[in-house]
Design a protein around this motif. Structure first.
Motif, mmCIF file in Angstrom:
data_model
loop_
_atom_site.group_PDB
_atom_site.id
_atom_site.type_symbol
_atom_site.label_atom_id
_atom_site.label_comp_id
_atom_site.label_asym_id
_atom_site.label_seq_id
_atom_site.Cartn_x
_atom_site.Cartn_y
_atom_site.Cartn_z
ATOM 1 N N VAL A 85 0.863 -1.181 0.000
ATOM 2 C CA VAL A 85 0.000 0.000 0.000
ATOM 3 C C VAL A 85 0.897 1.228 0.000
ATOM 4 O O VAL A 85 2.031 1.179 0.463
ATOM 5 C CB VAL A 85 -0.954 0.038 1.214
ATOM 6 C CG1 VAL A 85 -2.038 -1.012 1.097
ATOM 7 C CG2 VAL A 85 -0.197 -0.110 2.521
ATOM 8 N N GLN A 95 -2.450 6.222 1.240
ATOM 9 C CA GLN A 95 -3.750 5.566 1.252
ATOM 10 C C GLN A 95 -4.305 5.536 2.673
ATOM 11 O O GLN A 95 -3.572 5.723 3.646
ATOM 12 C CB GLN A 95 -3.631 4.135 0.719
ATOM 13 C CG GLN A 95 -3.398 4.050 -0.778
ATOM 14 C CD GLN A 95 -3.302 2.609 -1.227
ATOM 15 O OE1 GLN A 95 -2.205 2.099 -1.381
ATOM 16 N NE2 GLN A 95 -4.443 1.963 -1.424
ATOM 17 N N SER A 96 -5.594 5.245 2.794
ATOM 18 C CA SER A 96 -6.213 5.192 4.119
ATOM 19 C C SER A 96 -5.974 3.837 4.774
ATOM 20 O O SER A 96 -5.720 2.841 4.103
ATOM 21 C CB SER A 96 -7.727 5.442 4.015
ATOM 22 O OG SER A 96 -8.372 4.316 3.466
ATOM 23 N N GLN A 143 -8.210 2.152 6.059
ATOM 24 C CA GLN A 143 -9.301 1.311 5.585
ATOM 25 C C GLN A 143 -8.887 0.577 4.308
ATOM 26 O O GLN A 143 -9.224 -0.597 4.123
ATOM 27 C CB GLN A 143 -10.560 2.144 5.349
ATOM 28 C CG GLN A 143 -11.767 1.308 4.997
ATOM 29 C CD GLN A 143 -13.046 2.131 4.936
ATOM 30 O OE1 GLN A 143 -13.014 3.349 4.836
ATOM 31 N NE2 GLN A 143 -14.164 1.454 5.005
ATOM 32 N N ASP A 144 -8.151 1.246 3.422
ATOM 33 C CA ASP A 144 -7.649 0.592 2.207
ATOM 34 C C ASP A 144 -6.755 -0.592 2.570
ATOM 35 O O ASP A 144 -6.850 -1.667 1.973
ATOM 36 C CB ASP A 144 -6.854 1.576 1.340
ATOM 37 C CG ASP A 144 -7.708 2.641 0.689
ATOM 38 O OD1 ASP A 144 -8.941 2.451 0.583
ATOM 39 O OD2 ASP A 144 -7.141 3.679 0.293
ATOM 40 N N ALA A 145 -5.871 -0.396 3.549
ATOM 41 C CA ALA A 145 -4.980 -1.478 3.982
ATOM 42 C C ALA A 145 -5.786 -2.629 4.574
ATOM 43 O O ALA A 145 -5.518 -3.800 4.280
ATOM 44 C CB ALA A 145 -3.971 -0.950 4.998
ATOM 45 N N ASN A 150 -8.886 -3.433 3.937
ATOM 46 C CA ASN A 150 -9.599 -4.108 2.851
ATOM 47 C C ASN A 150 -8.676 -5.069 2.102
ATOM 48 O O ASN A 150 -9.077 -6.189 1.765
ATOM 49 C CB ASN A 150 -10.193 -3.085 1.879
ATOM 50 C CG ASN A 150 -11.416 -2.398 2.428
ATOM 51 O OD1 ASN A 150 -12.098 -2.912 3.309
ATOM 52 N ND2 ASN A 150 -11.691 -1.203 1.933
ATOM 53 N N LEU A 151 -7.431 -4.649 1.856
ATOM 54 C CA LEU A 151 -6.465 -5.503 1.174
ATOM 55 C C LEU A 151 -6.161 -6.745 2.019
ATOM 56 O O LEU A 151 -6.121 -7.865 1.506
ATOM 57 C CB LEU A 151 -5.182 -4.716 0.907
ATOM 58 C CG LEU A 151 -4.144 -5.377 0.021
ATOM 59 C CD1 LEU A 151 -4.638 -5.485 -1.423
ATOM 60 C CD2 LEU A 151 -2.849 -4.577 0.061
ATOM 61 N N GLN A 200 -9.212 -9.028 1.826
ATOM 62 C CA GLN A 200 -9.367 -9.630 0.498
ATOM 63 C C GLN A 200 -8.389 -10.780 0.274
ATOM 64 O O GLN A 200 -8.736 -11.808 -0.302
ATOM 65 C CB GLN A 200 -9.165 -8.555 -0.567
ATOM 66 C CG GLN A 200 -9.338 -9.051 -1.987
ATOM 67 C CD GLN A 200 -9.168 -7.936 -3.003
ATOM 68 O OE1 GLN A 200 -9.012 -6.768 -2.671
ATOM 69 N NE2 GLN A 200 -9.191 -8.297 -4.268
ATOM 70 N N ALA A 258 -11.454 5.117 8.197
ATOM 71 C CA ALA A 258 -11.748 5.583 6.844
ATOM 72 C C ALA A 258 -10.931 6.804 6.444
ATOM 73 O O ALA A 258 -10.533 6.942 5.298
ATOM 74 C CB ALA A 258 -13.233 5.887 6.701
#
Length: 144
Positions: free
Chosen positions: A15, A19-20, A22-24, A26-27, A30, A65
């Motif tokens: 990442v 980035q946020s 939250q992005d981390a 989510n990764l 996933q 977020a």
């Protein structure tokens, strides 16, 4: 010699520090992973963010977020290995720093990740991986 490049996962998700959190998260969700190396715009590793960082530093405060990763990642003295590093040395390093995953870095670029489980599958490294896990699972003492 058991070099890390024989044990590491080379398909590493990263990442960007802007980035946020939250992005981390989510990764991580996933791809079912517990830590993600953090890179800058030049692709150089500048830190690492773990599921524990997110839980304790961000989620508990309700700010995932809008919080940039750069505020929550571990940035100073990120423990890392090199592709030529001996796997025995890596296991000792992981035990010493109480970490389960070690980013493998070459010329500042993340090229792989090694987990204790990766080392444990090799019969010659199984005992060292067990010892490392034992050290990691023992609570650390508060710094004075």
């Amino acid at each position: 010699m058991h070099q890390l490049n024989k044990f590491m996962t080379s398909n590493v998700y990263t990442v960007n520090e802007t980035q946020s959190v939250q992005d981390a998260a989510n990764l991580m969700s996933q791809y079912n992973i517990g830590s993600v190396p953090v890179v800058n715009n030049a692709g150089q590793m500048v830190g690492i963010i773990t599921d524990r960082d997110i839980t304790l530093r961000t989620t508990a405060q309700g700010e995932a977020a809008q919080t940039p990763i750069s505020q929550e990642m571990t940035a100073q003295q990120v423990v890392q290995g090199t592709p030529e590093m001996d796997a025995h040395e890596a296991a000792q390093l992981m035990a010493q720093h109480q970490i389960r995953r070690l980013p493998v870095v070459e010329n500042g670029q993340v090229i792989g990740m090694v987990a204790l489980g990766d080392l444990a599958v090799d019969n010659q490294l199984n005992n060292e991986a067990e010892e490392a896990l034992s050290s990691i699972s023992t609570p650390s003492e508060p710094q004075k």
